[in-house]
Design a protein around this motif. Structure first.
Motif, PDB file in Angstrom:
ATOM      1  N   ILE A  48       0.850  -1.195   0.000  1.00 50.92           N
ATOM      2  CA  ILE A  48       0.000   0.000   0.000  1.00 50.92           C
ATOM      3  C   ILE A  48       0.885   1.244   0.000  1.00 50.92           C
ATOM      4  CG2 ILE A  48      -1.919   1.179   1.128  1.00 50.92           C
ATOM      5  CD1 ILE A  48      -2.544  -1.470   2.586  1.00 50.92           C
ATOM      6  N   GLY A  49       0.765   2.008  -1.063  1.00 50.48           N
ATOM      7  CA  GLY A  49       1.569   3.238  -1.195  1.00 50.48           C
ATOM      8  C   GLY A  49       0.726   4.399  -0.688  1.00 50.48           C
ATOM      9  N   THR A  50       0.812   4.651   0.600  1.00 48.09           N
ATOM     10  CA  THR A  50      -0.100   5.643   1.187  1.00 48.09           C
ATOM     11  C   THR A  50       0.213   7.068   0.741  1.00 48.09           C
ATOM     12  OG1 THR A  50       1.327   5.604   3.119  1.00 48.09           O
ATOM     13  CG2 THR A  50      -0.720   4.324   3.225  1.00 48.09           C
ATOM     14  N   ASN A  51       1.457   7.300   0.291  1.00 48.73           N
ATOM     15  CA  ASN A  51       1.775   8.677  -0.120  1.00 48.73           C
ATOM     16  C   ASN A  51       0.868   9.090  -1.275  1.00 48.73           C
ATOM     17  OD1 ASN A  51       3.826   8.191   1.643  1.00 48.73           O
ATOM     18  ND2 ASN A  51       5.386   7.898   0.081  1.00 48.73           N
ATOM     19  N   ASP A  52       0.783   8.216  -2.259  1.00 48.72           N
ATOM     20  CA  ASP A  52      -0.090   8.523  -3.393  1.00 48.72           C
ATOM     21  C   ASP A  52      -1.550   8.209  -3.071  1.00 48.72           C
ATOM     22  OD1 ASP A  52       1.428   9.697  -5.479  1.00 48.72           O
ATOM     23  OD2 ASP A  52       2.485   7.806  -5.721  1.00 48.72           O
ATOM     24  N   LEU A  53      -1.775   7.130  -2.334  1.00 49.12           N
ATOM     25  CA  LEU A  53      -3.179   6.772  -2.040  1.00 49.12           C
ATOM     26  C   LEU A  53      -3.874   7.910  -1.277  1.00 49.12           C
ATOM     27  CD1 LEU A  53      -5.223   4.491  -2.457  1.00 49.12           C
ATOM     28  CD2 LEU A  53      -4.565   3.566  -0.226  1.00 49.12           C
ATOM     29  N   ILE A  54      -3.137   8.569  -0.395  1.00 50.40           N
ATOM     30  CA  ILE A  54      -3.728   9.712   0.332  1.00 50.40           C
ATOM     31  C   ILE A  54      -3.903  10.892  -0.632  1.00 50.40           C
ATOM     32  CG2 ILE A  54      -3.335  11.442   2.152  1.00 50.40           C
ATOM     33  CD1 ILE A  54      -2.053   9.178   3.806  1.00 50.40           C
ATOM     34  N   GLN A  55      -2.856  11.153  -1.418  1.00 52.80           N
ATOM     35  CA  GLN A  55      -2.948  12.290  -2.351  1.00 52.80           C
ATOM     36  C   GLN A  55      -4.158  12.134  -3.277  1.00 52.80           C
ATOM     37  OE1 GLN A  55       0.051  14.122  -4.900  1.00 52.80           O
ATOM     38  NE2 GLN A  55       0.215  12.282  -6.113  1.00 52.80           N
ATOM     39  N   TYR A  56      -4.407  10.913  -3.750  1.00 52.39           N
ATOM     40  CA  TYR A  56      -5.510  10.725  -4.695  1.00 52.39           C
ATOM     41  C   TYR A  56      -6.869  10.657  -3.985  1.00 52.39           C
ATOM     42  CZ  TYR A  56      -1.829   9.838  -8.080  1.00 52.39           C
ATOM     43  OH  TYR A  56      -0.726   9.968  -8.879  1.00 52.39           O
ATOM     44  N   ASN A  57      -6.899  10.097  -2.789  1.00 55.07           N
ATOM     45  CA  ASN A  57      -8.186  10.028  -2.086  1.00 55.07           C
ATOM     46  C   ASN A  57      -8.650  11.377  -1.573  1.00 55.07           C
ATOM     47  OD1 ASN A  57      -9.683   7.400  -1.625  1.00 55.07           O
ATOM     48  ND2 ASN A  57      -7.539   6.771  -1.482  1.00 55.07           N
ATOM     49  N   PHE A  58      -7.688  12.193  -1.130  1.00 52.98           N
ATOM     50  CA  PHE A  58      -8.053  13.508  -0.599  1.00 52.98           C
ATOM     51  C   PHE A  58      -7.955  14.582  -1.673  1.00 52.98           C
ATOM     52  CE2 PHE A  58      -8.314  12.786   4.016  1.00 52.98           C
ATOM     53  CZ  PHE A  58      -7.789  11.509   4.103  1.00 52.98           C
ATOM     54  N   ALA A  59      -7.564  14.183  -2.893  1.00 47.46           N
ATOM     55  CA  ALA A  59      -7.385  15.136  -3.990  1.00 47.46           C
ATOM     56  C   ALA A  59      -6.484  16.290  -3.548  1.00 47.46           C
ATOM     57  CB  ALA A  59      -8.733  15.656  -4.488  1.00 47.46           C
ATOM     58  N   ALA A  60      -5.323  15.950  -2.948  1.00 38.87           N
ATOM     59  CA  ALA A  60      -4.428  16.973  -2.408  1.00 38.87           C
ATOM     60  C   ALA A  60      -2.984  16.647  -2.791  1.00 38.87           C
ATOM     61  CB  ALA A  60      -4.564  17.027  -0.888  1.00 38.87           C
ATOM     62  N   ASP A  61      -2.419  17.487  -3.637  1.00 37.17           N
ATOM     63  CA  ASP A  61      -1.040  17.330  -4.114  1.00 37.17           C
ATOM     64  C   ASP A  61      -0.079  17.111  -2.938  1.00 37.17           C
ATOM     65  OD1 ASP A  61       1.526  17.788  -5.035  1.00 37.17           O
ATOM     66  OD2 ASP A  61       0.974  19.458  -6.337  1.00 37.17           O
ATOM     67  N   ARG A  62       0.643  16.006  -2.973  1.00 32.73           N
ATOM     68  CA  ARG A  62       1.509  15.646  -1.836  1.00 32.73           C
ATOM     69  C   ARG A  62       2.692  16.592  -1.664  1.00 32.73           C
ATOM     70  NH1 ARG A  62       3.956   9.906  -3.953  1.00 32.73           N
ATOM     71  NH2 ARG A  62       5.743  10.286  -2.633  1.00 32.73           N
ATOM     72  N   GLY A  63       3.039  17.363  -2.706  1.00 29.08           N
ATOM     73  CA  GLY A  63       4.195  18.264  -2.606  1.00 29.08           C
ATOM     74  C   GLY A  63       3.796  19.698  -2.283  1.00 29.08           C
ATOM     75  N   ASN A  64       2.518  19.966  -2.134  1.00 28.51           N
ATOM     76  CA  ASN A  64       2.053  21.342  -1.968  1.00 28.51           C
ATOM     77  C   ASN A  64       1.728  21.612  -0.500  1.00 28.51           C
ATOM     78  OD1 ASN A  64       0.625  23.726  -1.917  1.00 28.51           O
ATOM     79  ND2 ASN A  64      -0.599  23.263  -3.738  1.00 28.51           N
ATOM     80  N   ASP A  65       2.569  22.453   0.132  1.00 29.30           N
ATOM     81  CA  ASP A  65       2.378  22.634   1.570  1.00 29.30           C
ATOM     82  C   ASP A  65       1.067  23.359   1.897  1.00 29.30           C
ATOM     83  OD1 ASP A  65       4.659  24.476   0.456  1.00 29.30           O
ATOM     84  OD2 ASP A  65       3.499  25.676   1.861  1.00 29.30           O
ATOM     85  N   ALA A  66       0.487  24.062   0.924  1.00 26.75           N
ATOM     86  CA  ALA A  66      -0.779  24.762   1.201  1.00 26.75           C
ATOM     87  C   ALA A  66      -1.913  23.773   1.471  1.00 26.75           C
ATOM     88  CB  ALA A  66      -1.143  25.655   0.026  1.00 26.75           C
ATOM     89  N   VAL A  67      -1.761  22.533   0.978  1.00 24.81           N
ATOM     90  CA  VAL A  67      -2.833  21.553   1.225  1.00 24.81           C
ATOM     91  C   VAL A  67      -2.324  20.392   2.084  1.00 24.81           C
ATOM     92  CG1 VAL A  67      -4.205  22.127  -0.799  1.00 24.81           C
ATOM     93  CG2 VAL A  67      -2.399  20.426  -1.024  1.00 24.81           C
TER      94      VAL A  67
END
Ligand code: PEP
Ligand code: MG
Length: 573
Positions: free
Chosen positions: A454-473
């Motif tokens: 389970i790759g949670t880094n991307d799984l979270i980014q895609y489930n929450f629709a929030a870019d993993r590299g963007n500190d604003a989100v």
């Protein structure tokens, strides 16, 4: 007065040193006419000679750390600076137009690089255009008396302060001098953050404005435990943080006692704690940290660390080195996961509006399997003769993609078996769960693979629709959100219904607060930065899986990530 800049704690530990700003200085200049053209040309001559000296020094400094390909870049730059034709043209510009050394250098070098860049179908020439641009910057910095930052030239203890840090920056730096890193950009799961953990350098990312809050040479404390950067600390603050650093080291020494211990819960249930690595050399640290295996070898770092597409044989050597280095412990290699925030210079990809949702990972591999995918799979199958290798596919969304990837894999096995009967028979095949649809469809997926990771880094980014590299989100990075925990639980249970192993290799696997929940759900393998292994094993040995399962029941019933955080914290106290 000291100033505290807050960011996201990305890599454990405390670092104290002077700041080294990895930010280009302002290289603008006034346009004006000059009289003494000879004197002006002398300035160019000196700036070029000084640039060559500087490059030679940097090269000498870095020669033990960098490979031949990387060192050759310095030679290419020196060759450009030594080109008599270029200097002659600059001289003619100065004499003919009566313009400054800065102006003439910029005009002539821009013309050279534009000509090279215009050769659109010639990648070699395009790269040379970038080299000329780099050299132009260096020559200008000497003309203007400004210092260009150079990560490879660092030869004293520093804290690197940058807008962002790339894998090529980290590959050039001498780890013994880098006491910490602080960046403006990035989130906890951005690749710069992951690299800092692999390198064991205390780090803070996503601070937004560290580059405008500190000057090179100012003292700075990096508190990678809390995410605070203290600029210009008082003596008392330095004392306080030195003590905090010593306490942290003591704790580390406690964890170190777990290096040969099995990864077991308090009630004796066996788990595996594995390491995430980026290069075959990282296995040394993984073994040192007592990893039960490698749960994620991000193979794209092999590609990113090279100036050409690594050949099948080059890859075979790298995978063999990793598997031999792990001395019989399993190594899971993920096939190329390029695209998104991981570009490849020599594989130009089309510009996209949404690279993370675009042409990346398995989508590239399956596009033209003969080109990239097959050589990689063949190298992996060949390396499996030297130790237990598993292969997993990144970014699988649909069953059709999984089947297509397995079909190419099976073709490779058949081809290789013609000359090597039986080769590949021990290779296990798995897939990353990082696309929401794959997680939802986990029951069907599990029937067709040996393991999930389970790759949670991307799984979270895609489930929450929030870019993993963007500190604003980054507030939407919520591994403990009850709805997300429900999805993870579903994936683990689906895997087990089909006798498929459930592993996790995203950053959540090394998260202290997630551990009791994941153990309660029955996750089999936890793969993380090597630096987190012993802490996790120590904590695991104190947790009872029955208590953990009860905790999961409660957590899944809650409403918010904060509720779950409080629940887990209370249970640990
Ligand atoms: C992930 O997405 O969780 C993962 C482990 O892959 P990467 O961080 O390399 O995208
Ligand atoms: Mg991923």
């Amino acid at each position: 007065m000291s100033k505290v800049v807050k960011g996201i704690a990305a890599s454990d530990g405390i670092g104290i040193a002077e700041a080294y700003l990895l930010v280009d200085p302002d290289l603008s200049f006034d346009k004006k006419k000059i009289e003494d053209t000879d004197a002006e040309y002398q300035r160019v001559d000196k700036a070029f000679a000084d640039s060559i000296d500087e490059l030679n020094k940097i090269k000498e400094n870095a020669k033990d750390r960098l490979g031949d390909d990387e060192l050759a870049v310095f030679d290419a730059h020196i060759a450009i600076l030594s080109d008599p034709e270029m200097k002659k043209q600059i001289q003619q510009e100065i004499e003919g137009q009566k313009i400054t050394a800065e102006q003439a250098t910029t005009d002539v070098m821009d013309m050279f690089s534009d000509t090279l860049a215009a050769m659109k179908d010639n990648q070699y020439m395009q790269e040379r255009a970038a080299d000329v641009k780099d050299v132009e910057k260096r020559a200008l910095s000497h003309l203007l008396g400004k210092q260009l930052p150079n990560i490879a030239a660092i030869d004293k203890p520093v804290v690197i302060v940058a807008h962002e840090i790339t894998p090529s920056d980290t590959s050039q730096m001498d780890k013994k001098f880098v006491k910490g890193m602080v960046t403006d950009l990035g989130g906890r799961t951005s690749h710069a953050a992951i690299m800092s953990r692999t390198l064991r350098i205390p780090a803070i990312v996503g601070s937004e404005n560290i580059t405008s809050s500190v000057k090179s040479g100012q003292q700075i404390i990096v508190d990678g435990l809390n995410g605070d950067a203290i600029v210009d600390p008082s003596d008392d603050e330095v004392d306080e943080y030195q003590k905090k650093a010593a306490d942290f080291e003591k704790e580390r020494a406690e964890w170190a006692k777990m290096v040969d211990a099995p990864s077991k819960s308090k009630d004796g249930k066996d788990f595996e704690i594995a390491a995430n690595i980026g290069t075959p050399d990282d296995v040394v640290d993984a073994v040192k940290q007592g990893a039960d295996g490698v749960g994620l070898f991000r193979s794209e770092f092999l590609y990113m660390g090279s100036d050409h597409m690594p050949t099948e044989d080059e890859q075979f050597e790298a995978y063999k080195k990793a598997v031999v280095g792990m001395k019989g412990k399993p190594v899971v290699v993920r096939t190329l996961d390029i695209g998104g925030d991981k570009p490849l210079d020599y594989l130009p990809l089309p510009k996209e509006m949404n690279p993370f949702l675009g042409y990346r990972a398995i989508r590239i591999s399956l596009h033209d399997p003969e080109k990239i995918f097959k050589p990689q799979l063949r190298a992996l199958i060949r390396a499996s003769e030297f130790g237990p290798i598993s292969i997993m596919f990144p970014m699988i969304g649909t069953l059709a993609e999984l089947r297509a990837a397995k079909k190419v894999y099976n073709e490779c096995v058949e081809e290789l078996q013609k000359d090597h009967p039986g080769i590949g028979k021990n290779v296990k095949i798995g897939m990353m769960i990082e696309v929401p649809l794959a997680a939802i469809n986990a029951d069907k997926m599990a029937e067709e693979v040996d393991f999930f990771s389970i790759g949670t880094n991307d799984l979270i980014q895609y489930n929450f629709a929030a870019d993993r590299g963007n500190d604003a989100v980054s507030y939407l990075y919520q591994p403990l959100n009850p709805a997300f925990l429900g999805l993870i639980n579903h994936v683990i249970k689906a895997a087990h219904r089909h006798n498929t192993k459930a592993a996790m290799c995203g950053e959540m696997a090394g998260d202290e607060l997630a551990l009791p929940l994941l153990m309660g759900m029955g996750l089999d393998e936890y793969s993380m930065s090597a630096t987190s292994i012993l802490r996790t094993r120590s904590m695991m040995s104190k947790l009872d899986t029955k208590d953990c399962a009860a905790l999961v029941e409660k957590a899944l019933d809650m409403d918010t990530q904060e509720d779950v955080e409080k629940l887990v914290k209370d249970s640990l106290n």
